[in-house]
Structures are given as C-alpha cells and as structure tokens.
Design an enzyme around this catalytic site. Structure first.
Site, short mmCIF file in Angstrom:
data_model
loop_
_atom_site.label_atom_id
_atom_site.label_comp_id
_atom_site.label_asym_id
_atom_site.label_seq_id
_atom_site.Cartn_x
_atom_site.Cartn_y
_atom_site.Cartn_z
N GLN A 292 0.87 -1.25 0.01
CA GLN A 292 -0.44 0.03 0.02
C GLN A 292 0.28 0.54 0.19
O GLN A 292 0.48 2.04 -0.38
CB GLN A 292 -1.16 0.04 1.31
CG GLN A 292 0.37 -0.32 2.40
CD GLN A 292 -1.40 -0.30 3.40
OE1 GLN A 292 -1.38 -1.32 3.51
NE2 GLN A 292 -1.63 1.09 4.49
N ASN B 177 -1.24 -9.34 5.12
CA ASN B 177 -1.38 -7.66 4.74
C ASN B 177 -1.01 -7.43 3.65
O ASN B 177 -0.65 -7.91 2.65
CB ASN B 177 -0.26 -7.68 5.59
CG ASN B 177 -0.59 -6.46 6.57
OD1 ASN B 177 -0.96 -5.89 5.92
ND2 ASN B 177 1.02 -5.98 7.00
#
Ligand SMILES: *[C@@H]1O[C@H](CO)[C@@H](O)[C@H](O)[C@H]1NC(C)=O
Ligand SMILES: *[C@@H]1O[C@H](CO)[C@@H](O)[C@H](O)[C@H]1NC(C)=O
Length: 361
Positions: A151, A327
């Site tokens: 991200q 994740n």
C-alpha cells in the site's frame, strides 16, 4: 489506553491501517533515549543494505540510527509481551511510531462505526458444520489469493482488504484469479456507514470494507488492477463502466465468534477483517499472541486467508492455533507478507469486524 477504555465499548474507528499511539501506551513506556553502540550500528548497516534504504545527509543517517535504536527497544518490549512471535527489525524500523502512522501509512481519518451490526448476525454455519471443518485450511493452496501487495505511504489498507476478499470471491465464482483495483476505491469510493454517518471512505485517509462493498454494488463493479493501476495517492476518479471485471452481488457480516469465522472462511472464501495492528510494526514471524492487545481498537484492515491447527513457536513454548492473515505491506514484511495471529481468544479484536462477499463476473 485511556481513550480506548473510555469510549463506548462498541464504537470503533475507520480503518486507516495505522498503529495507534494511544493503543500502544498500554504496552508500557517507550524508551526514548537509547545510545547506539557499535553492534547496533552494524545492525543498522545491514538493515540499510537489506531494504535498500538511502539517507541523503549524515544528519539524517544519525537521526535514523537513533530511531532504529528506539525501535529495537520497542521490539524487545513487544517480544516480552508476545513471546510466541518473533519481533525485531522490519522494513519499518527506521520510522518513528508517528511517521509510521502519518507518513508511511497515511493519517487516520476520524469517525466511528457501530459494530453491533456484526455482533447480532445470524450464524453462518451450524454446530454440526463447525465440528466437521478441516483442522487447517489455506485459500492460497486453492489458488484464490493474489500475490502480496504494497500500500505504500497511503492509509488504504481497507481498499486492499476489500479487493482481496473480492479476488477470492471472484475466483470461487469463475475459477479465475484476477488482480483487482484498489485505486478505483481510493479515488471513487466516498461511501459512508449507514449508522455512523461520519465514517466515510476517504482514500489514503482510511475507510471500511463494508462501505466499499456498498459503493461497488452501486457503482456496478470493480475494474482490474491493470486497467486501473495503483498510484498510492488519491486522484480523480477514472472509473470506466465498460471495463468492469467483477460485480459484487452481496456481502454478509460474520458474527463475533471464531468458529463462525472459520465456517464462513471455508464456505465463502477469504474474509475481510479489521484488527488492532499494535504489534505489527515490529513483527517478524511466528504466531503472534500478545498478552495485551485492546480488542476495541481496530485500526487496520487485512485479509483472512486460512487457519492452522498448530504453528511452530520460535521460543519453543509449544504449538498454537492461528489465523493466517495476508497484509498489504509488501512481501518483505512479516512471513513473506503474512501475519499469523493466535486463534481462539479474540486476540486484537480479530472477530469484531469480519465480512464475506459474493461476486459475479
Ligand atoms: C498480479 O500482479 C502481480 C504484480 O504485477 C503479478 O506478479 C501477478 O502475476 C498478478 N497476478 C495475477 C493473478 O494476475
Ligand atoms: C449471497 O446471497 C446468496 C443468496 O441469497 C447467499 O446464499 C450467500 O450466502 C450470500 N453470500 C454472501 C457472502 O453474503
């Protein structure tokens, strides 16, 4: 700690993927002044090489070395509180807690959501079905999970959690695995929670997976990553209805119950979950099972892809049941991008915000 304990217990914050400073105070005082002996500087050098870090100025180098030393001390605190996991040097070891929160992952947006809607859900699977669930399960082995993504400096975990769940649902519906677009959600999704009306999806400032499903049902669907690539910052919405790859048909909130979560995972595919990420900045591997991890403090959105009935504990304290969690901090973090969290104790609020989604092509 103070704030978490005083807010109405069922409230929670928008997921902005951040490790919360207030939550962290519950794990004890942070050691602020740490000198850097030679072996520490050697560690720092190998950290720099390993993660390709570059510091332009000697002052910056000295500053980062001090921060690194503080993070080593924090990892040691975490190690004491979480003995079955390994805590230590991670790609984030040169970032202060605040930087990790505000620069690397983005600011946490304000706002709260009422999670009672998750608590009062009807069961997904019966007691008999729970009894017959496999002892371990991994959607990666079935081909339903894309590679670990990154991200970057954007609080967009909620978008990665959403795409992960839909990638899995699409695989179950079609047998095809596609990378789906987080950027569409970051740029175009401003959906707000039905009960907590100020909890609105807000790009790199945070959001909620259930809001994102609602947006996608309204918008018509989700584009592929290749048609709407990740930029890591919010921009103008470039959603193109003609390039929809997957449609969301419906979604379900899973009750606060880890047996039901196991059942929903096996039945519906990878699940979008919220959790308290307090131990994740220093996590290196093993089964994380912290002694203290506030359940009401959900600040990170991730993807539950499986569970195991035993995981090897680094400190040889025995075997633990765990959740297998994907994740979105790149493959260099954790166990090749994955987190193992112990199962059966609602650790770090893992059962408090779980949703399943169904997709059609
Ligand atoms: C998803 O994207 C990554 C990075 O571009 C690529 O390596 C991977 O093969 C893609 N996966 C699928 C299923 O297309
Ligand atoms: C979607 O709706 C179908 C039909 O009502 C239902 O069987 C299924 O369980 C739902 N799936 C999810 C993930 O909500």
């Amino acid at each position: 700690m103070a704030l978490a304990a005083h807010v109405i217990p069922v409230l929670l914050f928008l997921l902005s993927c951040t490790v919360d400073a207030l939550g962290r105070q519950t794990v004890g005082p942070t050691i602020l002044q740490v000198t850097a002996p030679r072996h520490l500087e050697n560690e720092f050098q190998s950290f720099i090489r390993r993660y390709g870090k570059q510091y332009a100025h000697p002052d910056e180098y000295a500053h980062r070395l001090r921060v690194f030393a503080q993070n080593i001390a924090r990892a040691a605190e975490h190690q004491l509180l979480d003995p079955t996991a390994k805590h230590g040097i991670t790609p984030f070891s040169d970032l202060t807690e605040e930087e990790f929160e505000t620069q690397f992952l983005g600011l946490r947006a304000g706002g709260m959501e009422d999670v009672r809607q998750f608590a009062n859900q009807p069961p997904i699977v019966s007691q008999e079905e729970v009894q017959s669930l496999p002892k371990s399960f991994d959607w990666r082995e079935k081909g339903a999970v894309t590679d670990v993504k990154m991200q970057g400096t954007c609080g967009s975990c909620w978008a990665f959690s959403t795409t992960g769940a839909i990638e899995g649902a699409n695989y179950i519906a079609t047998g095809k695995l596609l990378n789906l677009s987080e950027q569409q959600l970051i740029d175009c999704d401003h959906e707000c929670d039905a009960i907590e009306k100020t909890a609105c999806d807000n790009g790199c400032g945070g959001g909620l997976m259930t809001n994102a499903y609602k947006y996608l049902i309204k918008a018509g669907g989700l584009m592929e990553e290749k048609d709407y690539p990740y930029a890591g910052k919010q921009g103008q919405c470039k959603f193109d209805k003609n390039k929809i790859a997957v449609k969301v048909s419906n979604f379900t909130n899973i009750p606060f119950n880890e047996d039901q979560i196991m059942g929903a995972l096996v039945k519906h595919g990878p699940l979008a979950v919220g959790l308290n990420a307090i131990f994740m900045q220093t996590y290196v591997g093993g089964v994380s099972c912290p002694l203290i991890c506030p359940k009401r403090w959900l600040n990170h959105g991730v993807l539950l892809v499986g569970y195991g009935s035993h995981g090897f504990s680094i400190l040889r304290l025995g075997y633990k049941q765990y959740w297998l969690i994907k994740n979105s901090w790149g493959a260099k973090w954790g166990e090749n991008g994955y987190y193992k969290l112990c199962r059966g104790h609602n650790i770090c609020g893992i059962d408090s915000m779980v949703s399943a989604v169904a997709a059609t092509p």
